[in-house]
Design a protein around this motif. Structure first.
Motif, PDB file in Angstrom:
ATOM      1  N   LEU A 242       0.822  -1.211   0.000  1.00 40.24           N
ATOM      2  CA  LEU A 242       0.000   0.000   0.000  1.00 40.24           C
ATOM      3  C   LEU A 242       0.858   1.264   0.000  1.00 40.24           C
ATOM      4  CD1 LEU A 242      -2.787  -1.070   2.532  1.00 40.24           C
ATOM      5  CD2 LEU A 242      -2.985  -0.889   0.050  1.00 40.24           C
ATOM      6  N   GLU A 243       1.898   1.285   0.814  1.00 43.46           N
ATOM      7  CA  GLU A 243       2.688   2.503   0.954  1.00 43.46           C
ATOM      8  C   GLU A 243       3.578   2.763  -0.257  1.00 43.46           C
ATOM      9  OE1 GLU A 243       4.475   3.508   4.602  1.00 43.46           O
ATOM     10  OE2 GLU A 243       3.213   2.183   5.798  1.00 43.46           O
ATOM     11  N   LEU A 244       4.066   1.688  -0.869  1.00 44.96           N
ATOM     12  CA  LEU A 244       4.939   1.860  -2.026  1.00 44.96           C
ATOM     13  C   LEU A 244       4.151   1.863  -3.339  1.00 44.96           C
ATOM     14  CD1 LEU A 244       7.879  -0.476  -0.940  1.00 44.96           C
ATOM     15  CD2 LEU A 244       7.789   2.016  -0.855  1.00 44.96           C
ATOM     16  N   ARG A 245       2.836   1.615  -3.209  1.00 41.17           N
ATOM     17  CA  ARG A 245       1.937   1.639  -4.372  1.00 41.17           C
ATOM     18  C   ARG A 245       2.431   0.715  -5.487  1.00 41.17           C
ATOM     19  NH1 ARG A 245       0.538   8.165  -4.879  1.00 41.17           N
ATOM     20  NH2 ARG A 245      -0.293   8.392  -2.749  1.00 41.17           N
ATOM     21  N   THR A 246       2.583  -0.528  -5.123  1.00 37.78           N
ATOM     22  CA  THR A 246       3.068  -1.513  -6.085  1.00 37.78           C
ATOM     23  C   THR A 246       2.435  -2.861  -5.781  1.00 37.78           C
ATOM     24  OG1 THR A 246       5.057  -2.475  -7.050  1.00 37.78           O
ATOM     25  CG2 THR A 246       5.082  -2.128  -4.674  1.00 37.78           C
ATOM     26  N   SER A 247       2.910  -3.916  -6.401  1.00 40.64           N
ATOM     27  CA  SER A 247       2.348  -5.254  -6.185  1.00 40.64           C
ATOM     28  C   SER A 247       3.167  -6.013  -5.149  1.00 40.64           C
ATOM     29  CB  SER A 247       2.344  -6.036  -7.499  1.00 40.64           C
ATOM     30  OG  SER A 247       3.669  -6.297  -7.920  1.00 40.64           O
ATOM     31  N   SER A 248       2.573  -7.062  -4.613  1.00 40.88           N
ATOM     32  CA  SER A 248       3.275  -7.885  -3.627  1.00 40.88           C
ATOM     33  C   SER A 248       4.488  -8.567  -4.243  1.00 40.88           C
ATOM     34  CB  SER A 248       2.321  -8.930  -3.038  1.00 40.88           C
ATOM     35  OG  SER A 248       1.796  -9.754  -4.070  1.00 40.88           O
TER      36      SER A 248
END
Length: 290
Positions: free
Chosen positions: A33-39
């Motif tokens: 969520l914080e880095l706005r990317t995928s797992s």
């Protein structure tokens, strides 16, 4: 463009590292969520940081598909043994030898790994990411069949072995998403029986003619022909004792009249070339002289 992507990744990894160092503990979901990317990207960055030795903490992999579950029992990354790619390749090939795999099988497993070592450098195994796999196969020049073979040996062989030996997390597969390439149907080269004589006559020396005759009349593989000894030809019973390298079993094949004639012709030339009586334990087809 490639350089900008690398800089963007470095910036994201720096942010990730700062978050972990600041808080001391953080979940994968929060990082996503914080880095706005995928797992998957987050995990790849973590693997890269671990491989660079920048993570010294305790990492527990939560189940991303079932976040309500308790942490997995797999060893944390900090407990994985750090090993360089070259050392892992040698250990993996020793493992295949211990399992009594054949020379050609081990060669097929080692070839893509040697190419990987050449392209990636001698990195830590823990730092292998999907981008490394992309780099290995992009522009490799391998045909579909070879590509499929090497992908299979990497995924089901080396990477699986690394997970079992705790060089990689057990829930991690950098080849995930890769599928076998479609192999085009190409017409096979057929040699009609009527053409056997012309093919044999086209051979420029007796040794090549003997190899060609064995292939035509026994359908043996090249590796099987190379194992044949002089004593494996039984002219009394008109049989050829053939060792199947792939299955490690002996087989008895009939020696046709044509093959018997060709082998007699070859043995005479072989003996004349050596200047002495042939021994039964000599290779039937010796190495080509320089």
């Amino acid at each position: 463009q490639h350089e900008s992507k690398e800089l963007a990744q470095v910036d994201k990894e720096r942010q990730l590292l700062n978050i972990v160092l600041t808080r001391g503990q953080v979940t994968i979901a929060d990082l996503v969520l914080e880095l706005r990317t995928s797992s998957d990207e987050v995990k790849a960055w973590i693997y890269d940081l671990v491989g660079k030795g920048l993570f010294s903490g305790y990492i527990i992999w939560w189940s991303l598909r079932h976040p309500e579950q308790v942490p997995s029992a797999d060893p944390p990354s900090s407990f994985m043994e750090k090993i360089r790619l070259s050392d892992a390749i040698d250990k993996y090939c020793d493992h295949l030898k211990a399992k009594d795999r054949g020379f050609r099988t081990i060669k097929n497993h080692r070839q893509p790994l040697n190419r990987a070592l050449e392209q990636w450098g001698n990195i830590y195994v823990q730092s292998i990411t999907p981008k490394h796999i992309d780099q290995l196969f992009e522009g490799s020049g391998w045909g579909p069949s070879t590509r499929n073979l090497y992908l299979s040996t990497l995924r089901g062989g080396f990477i699986s072995w690394c997970r079992r030996n705790q060089y990689l997390p057990r829930d991690y597969d950098p080849t995930e998403g890769w599928r076998n390439a479609k192999v085009p149907n190409t017409p096979k080269l057929w040699i009609e029986v009527e053409e056997f004589s012309d093919l044999l006559e086209s051979c420029t020396n007796p040794r090549d003619r003997a190899v060609c005759a064995l292939g035509l009349f026994t359908f043996a593989r090249g590796s099987e022909i190379s194992y044949l000894k002089v004593g494996d030809l039984d002219f009394d019973r008109n049989e050829v004792n053939l060792y199947r390298v792939k299955t490690k079993e002996w087989d008895v094949l009939p020696m046709s009249q044509e093959l018997g004639h060709e082998m007699t012709r070859w043995l005479n030339a072989y003996q004349q070339d050596t200047g002495t009586a042939l021994q039964s334990d000599w290779f039937l087809i010796p190495a080509r002289s320089k």
